[in-house]
Design an enzyme around this catalytic site. Structure first.
Site, mmCIF file in Angstrom:
data_model
loop_
_atom_site.group_PDB
_atom_site.id
_atom_site.type_symbol
_atom_site.label_atom_id
_atom_site.label_comp_id
_atom_site.label_asym_id
_atom_site.label_seq_id
_atom_site.Cartn_x
_atom_site.Cartn_y
_atom_site.Cartn_z
ATOM 1 N N HIS A 67 0.846 -1.200 0.000
ATOM 2 C CA HIS A 67 0.000 0.000 0.000
ATOM 3 C C HIS A 67 0.877 1.245 0.000
ATOM 4 O O HIS A 67 2.106 1.150 0.126
ATOM 5 C CB HIS A 67 -0.979 0.002 1.174
ATOM 6 C CG HIS A 67 -0.363 -0.017 2.539
ATOM 7 N ND1 HIS A 67 0.359 -1.091 3.031
ATOM 8 C CD2 HIS A 67 -0.359 0.908 3.541
ATOM 9 C CE1 HIS A 67 0.763 -0.834 4.258
ATOM 10 N NE2 HIS A 67 0.344 0.381 4.593
ATOM 11 N N HIS A 95 1.320 3.935 1.989
ATOM 12 C CA HIS A 95 1.865 4.636 3.150
ATOM 13 C C HIS A 95 3.393 4.677 3.095
ATOM 14 O O HIS A 95 4.034 3.713 2.669
ATOM 15 C CB HIS A 95 1.403 3.976 4.456
ATOM 16 C CG HIS A 95 -0.056 4.229 4.748
ATOM 17 N ND1 HIS A 95 -0.767 3.499 5.659
ATOM 18 C CD2 HIS A 95 -0.931 5.149 4.238
ATOM 19 C CE1 HIS A 95 -2.017 3.949 5.706
ATOM 20 N NE2 HIS A 95 -2.137 4.943 4.852
ATOM 21 N N ASP A 130 5.822 4.381 5.154
ATOM 22 C CA ASP A 130 6.644 3.360 5.810
ATOM 23 C C ASP A 130 6.602 2.019 5.071
ATOM 24 O O ASP A 130 7.235 1.047 5.504
ATOM 25 C CB ASP A 130 6.244 3.180 7.281
ATOM 26 C CG ASP A 130 4.795 2.802 7.479
ATOM 27 O OD1 ASP A 130 3.952 3.250 6.678
ATOM 28 O OD2 ASP A 130 4.490 2.064 8.441
ATOM 29 N N HIS A 131 5.905 1.979 3.952
ATOM 30 C CA HIS A 131 5.913 0.784 3.094
ATOM 31 C C HIS A 131 6.405 1.102 1.681
ATOM 32 O O HIS A 131 7.141 0.314 1.098
ATOM 33 C CB HIS A 131 4.509 0.168 3.035
ATOM 34 C CG HIS A 131 4.059 -0.390 4.341
ATOM 35 N ND1 HIS A 131 4.117 -1.724 4.654
ATOM 36 C CD2 HIS A 131 3.569 0.227 5.451
ATOM 37 C CE1 HIS A 131 3.674 -1.914 5.892
ATOM 38 N NE2 HIS A 131 3.334 -0.740 6.393
ATOM 39 N N HIS A 182 -7.637 -0.764 5.089
ATOM 40 C CA HIS A 182 -6.578 0.070 5.671
ATOM 41 C C HIS A 182 -6.278 1.225 4.723
ATOM 42 O O HIS A 182 -6.181 2.382 5.138
ATOM 43 C CB HIS A 182 -5.340 -0.778 5.917
ATOM 44 C CG HIS A 182 -4.213 -0.046 6.574
ATOM 45 N ND1 HIS A 182 -4.266 0.374 7.887
ATOM 46 C CD2 HIS A 182 -3.001 0.342 6.092
ATOM 47 C CE1 HIS A 182 -3.138 0.999 8.189
ATOM 48 N NE2 HIS A 182 -2.359 0.991 7.114
ATOM 49 N N ASP A 238 -0.469 -4.251 5.850
ATOM 50 C CA ASP A 238 -1.179 -3.784 7.036
ATOM 51 C C ASP A 238 -2.638 -4.221 7.038
ATOM 52 O O ASP A 238 -3.483 -3.590 7.678
ATOM 53 C CB ASP A 238 -1.098 -2.256 7.124
ATOM 54 C CG ASP A 238 0.279 -1.785 7.586
ATOM 55 O OD1 ASP A 238 1.164 -2.644 7.769
ATOM 56 O OD2 ASP A 238 0.467 -0.558 7.740
ATOM 57 N N HIS A 287 4.281 -5.383 10.143
ATOM 58 C CA HIS A 287 4.806 -4.772 11.369
ATOM 59 C C HIS A 287 4.973 -5.804 12.474
ATOM 60 O O HIS A 287 4.276 -6.820 12.502
ATOM 61 C CB HIS A 287 3.862 -3.667 11.880
ATOM 62 C CG HIS A 287 3.800 -2.452 11.012
ATOM 63 N ND1 HIS A 287 4.632 -1.373 11.178
ATOM 64 C CD2 HIS A 287 2.993 -2.154 9.967
ATOM 65 C CE1 HIS A 287 4.336 -0.450 10.279
ATOM 66 N NE2 HIS A 287 3.345 -0.897 9.524
#
Length: 773
Positions: A571, A573, A575-576, A628, A650, A689
């Site tokens: 996805h 975001h 942090d990905h 998400h 996520d 995570h």
């Protein structure tokens, strides 16, 4: 603009006109019950609406469409004079002119009101209704003074306008922080749903849409919704004093903001869920029109409408038509991308010509707003023409001498049909503000329109500043270049990582999971993320999942001696996906970047559910799991020996699931229970995570007697004490320990005090959001 709340009242009205009726009306003696009304082929792909919103069946004989502002005003006056039981007026504000005062006089002189038999209930926005010395409150004060017992005036106050911002932000600017923007006018059993405010222009020469619907259940629903908003709003008395509502449990502008948001959001969510359950399976007797109210309260975490709109845009089939109207053209980037890349339908978009924009001629910065909207339209047109979509998407402008245009909405025409079978009404500007706010309505006025001219001269300051202010999502993005924003986002995550792992540099050790013909190297990143290097043992071809730390990935590639050919992004975001572009630049060989969302950096291959490709001899299937984020993809891999693994980002965590940032409980249920739970039990689960310990504490809270959860906690604690990742899990294990994959189980439903799986999913996710072990 973010942080502006609009309370959405959108009704999706099925078959408004008799000439468009889907089949014959049932014999009144017959009693047919369906879970959804979409039984014909031209609308069957919209049956999911019944799982998102309550459904109100009505007869088209009880639906009237008003076409002129004058008629709208006259109808208001008539109903204000004759209503006998209840009147509910909900608007952004009430004007202060002659026509508005006559409206108040009609209420005051209503004989039923004078006899104290009629209840008058008014909800406005506090900021907009309190602006200037003469304002909505001063106009309404005589009404309260005449009969305060039977009249309630409530003022919604955004939770984000507080402290120094509330004290010093100028009046004409403070409304960008948050607004109540519903437009509902209820008289006994009749409701007018419109985008029109209660002020002079909307009564004379500002074109809008106005649907008059007579139905007791529908008016009861909206009265109930308004009452719940009033429960967390301010109340005005006959002396113009403002206080908290008697039922309000938290102040919107003092105290803990998050407590207020959680309290208010829960109140609305529970009401919507109860209404959906009550109106989910309906007895259809003589009904040819179905109404689905959806709600968008972005600041309270309620985003049903943006999900519905996005899904309609994305799923409209080839040869169908979408006609969209908006007074202010500032489609969200997500809507623009969907229209260009995903929508197969032909699209016609009607917007206000700058001369028909209500901001034209306004003082100061506001006067440039019409040209900023033109600039956004120009950039959108350039983008869709660049993608060779100019024959499928067309722009029109409304222009009528002496009039402004405020009407908004969406019409869906099935393939090969000259009539629409569904429309959205309410306040949908379809912009960044509207996704966080209310949605108005629009009217089909193509006879008053012309082909849009997007090449008009735009003032220089609009080109430099205005476009960013209207189009970007946050105050930071109005002022800073995108590259700098990305750098600040990266710095934020790296600071969090340093605070978490310190000089150790990693929250967990690197481990290899070897399958018969596939190896997965677990690469920790940031404070709790995982990246995964997937290697085909036969060909040495490799792919990396969510490479947020490119240097770590490059080192692993060298150590494993593999050839990286693909990046799999779950996805968008940061942090990905935040390392995609840097990794692509640093690699010596070409690489394909896969993902399900146009917001993903360096994307080369946009995928959808069921798409397949290979990493060497390893087969990959894409599983579309929106919730998400709207474009979330899980990747299901199988090697040549049949061993499988799924990379869930996520969506699914060990013992938990991702937050519903851009979706609903129904979507997460579909992702976890209907898709992932049906993979082979021995499928290895690699999530995004290291949240396992906290997740399992919540799982134990939900099912304290579940021995599998207690064993999983002991195993996770032992691994974390050694600095070892808790991944992978298996699908079988998650079905034993994960409450979000067990929402159909009696033990989980009893904990949530719910009787069905989707309501349980919603309830325990809401509880998990604020859970502290």
């Amino acid at each position: 603009m973010t942080n502006i709340i609009y309370l959405v009242c959108i009704a999706m009205i099925r078959r408004i006109i008799n000439s468009v009726i889907e089949g014959t009306i049932q014999n009144p003696h017959e009693s047919l019950i369906y879970s959804h009304p979409f039984t014909k082929t031209d609308t069957s792909h919209f049956k999911w609406l019944s799982s998102v919103a309550p459904c109100f069946p009505v007869s088209s004989k009880n639906v009237q469409i008003i076409t002129e502002p004058k008629q709208f005003y006259e109808t208001l006056i008539q109903y204000c004079t004759t209503a006998s039981e209840r009147i509910t007026l909900v608007s952004l504000y009430l004007g202060v002119g002659e026509l508005e005062n006559k409206l108040v006089t009609a209420l005051k002189t209503n004989q039923h009101f004078k006899d104290k038999k009629l209840k008058v209930n008014i909800l406005l926005d506090y900021v907009r209704g309190s602006r200037d010395k003469q304002n909505s409150r001063t106009v309404l004060q005589p009404l309260l003074q005449s009969n305060e017992t039977n009249c309630t005036v409530s003022l919604y106050h955004t939770p984000h306008l507080r402290g120094l911002l509330k004290k010093y932000m100028p009046n004409r600017f403070n409304e960008i922080v948050g607004l109540q923007h519903m437009k509902l006018y209820i008289f006994d059993d009749t409701i007018i749903i419109s985008g029109a405010n209660l002020s002079n222009d909307y009564f004379t020469n500002r074109q809008d849409r106005y649907f008059v619907i007579q139905d007791r259940k529908l008016t009861d629903f909206y009265c109930g919704l308004v009452q719940r908003v009033q429960n967390f709003s301010l109340k005005m008395d006959k002396d113009d004093r403002i206080s908290l509502s008697a039922n309000c449990k938290a102040c919107p502008y003092k105290g803990n903001k998050n407590n207020f948001i959680e309290y208010a959001g829960d109140l609305i969510e529970q009401y919507l869920e109860d209404s959906r359950r009550e109106q989910n399976t309906i007895q259809f007797q003589g009904c040819d029109t179905w109404i689905f109210p959806t709600v968008q309260m972005g600041q309270l975490g309620i985003e049903h409408d943006s999900y519905v709109t996005e899904k309609i845009l994305a799923e409209a089939p080839r040869n169908s038509y979408l006609k969209i109207a908006t007074g202010y053209f500032n489609l969200t980037s997500q809507y623009m991308n969907t229209l260009i890349y995903d929508t197969q339908a032909n699209c016609e978009i009607l917007m206000a010509h700058p001369k028909a924009n209500g901001f034209l001629g306004a003082k100061g910065i506001a006067g440039g707003i019409p040209y900023a909207y033109s600039l956004i339209a120009k950039k959108f047109k350039e983008l869709y023409e660049k993608k060779n979509q100019g024959t499928r998407i067309r722009l029109f402008e409304y222009l009528k001498n002496g009039w402004t245009y405020h009407a908004k909405g969406l019409w869906y025409y099935p393939p090969n049909s000259q009539f629409p079978c569904m429309t959205i009404i309410g306040s949908p500007n379809f912009g960044e503000r509207s996704v966080e706010h209310l949605h108005n309505e629009c009217i089909q006025l193509y006879n008053r329109s012309q082909i849009a001219h997007t090449e008009r001269k735009i003032p220089l300051w609009i080109n430099i500043f205005g476009y960013r202010v209207l189009y970007k999502k946050s105050l930071m993005s109005y002022l800073l270049p995108n590259k700098l924003i990305q750098g600040l986002t990266a710095a934020y995550f790296k600071v969090l990582a340093f605070k978490s792992v310190g000089l150790r540099g990693s929250h967990s050790s690197h481990i290899n999971i070897s399958l018969p013909k596939m190896k997965v190297t677990v690469l920790p990143a940031l404070s709790d993320n995982y990246m995964y290097l997937i290697s085909d043992e036969n060909t040495k071809e490799a792919a990396i999942v969510d490479p947020v730390a490119p240097d770590t990935v490059l080192e692993a590639i060298q150590n494993e001696g593999v050839n990286l050919t693909k990046i799999l992004t779950t996805h968008h975001h940061w942090d990905h996906a935040g390392g995609n572009e840097e990794l692509v630049k640093k690699l010596q060989n070409p690489v394909e970047v896969y993902g399900g969302d146009n917001r993903i950096g360096a994307l080369t291959n946009k995928v959808k559910d069921g798409d397949k490709f290979k990493i060497g001899d390893i087969s990959v299937e894409c599983l579309f799991t929106p919730c998400h984020t709207t474009g979330h993809i899980c990747y299901y891999l199988k090697d040549t020996k049949g061993q499988s693994a799924v990379f869930t980002g996520d969506t699914l965590f060990i013992g938990g699931c991702g937050r519903f940032f851009e979706g609903t409980a129904e979507q997460m249920y579909s992702a976890l229970v209907e898709k992932l739970a049906n993979l082979p039990d021995d499928t290895l689960v690699f999530c995004g995570h290291e949240y396992t310990q906290q997740n399992l504490k919540f799982a134990r809270h939900v099912e304290s007697e579940n021995r599998d959860i207690l064993k999983a906690i002991a195993d996770a604690d032992q691994k974390r004490n050694q600095g070892v990742p808790t991944v992978p899990s298996t699908i079988a294990n998650e079905k034993r320990i994960n409450p979000f994959m067990r929402v159909m189980m009696g033990t989980v439903q009893r904990h949530a005090s719910c009787s069905d799986a989707i309501a349980t999913m919603h309830a325990i996710r809401k509880e998990k959001d604020s859970f502290k072990a």
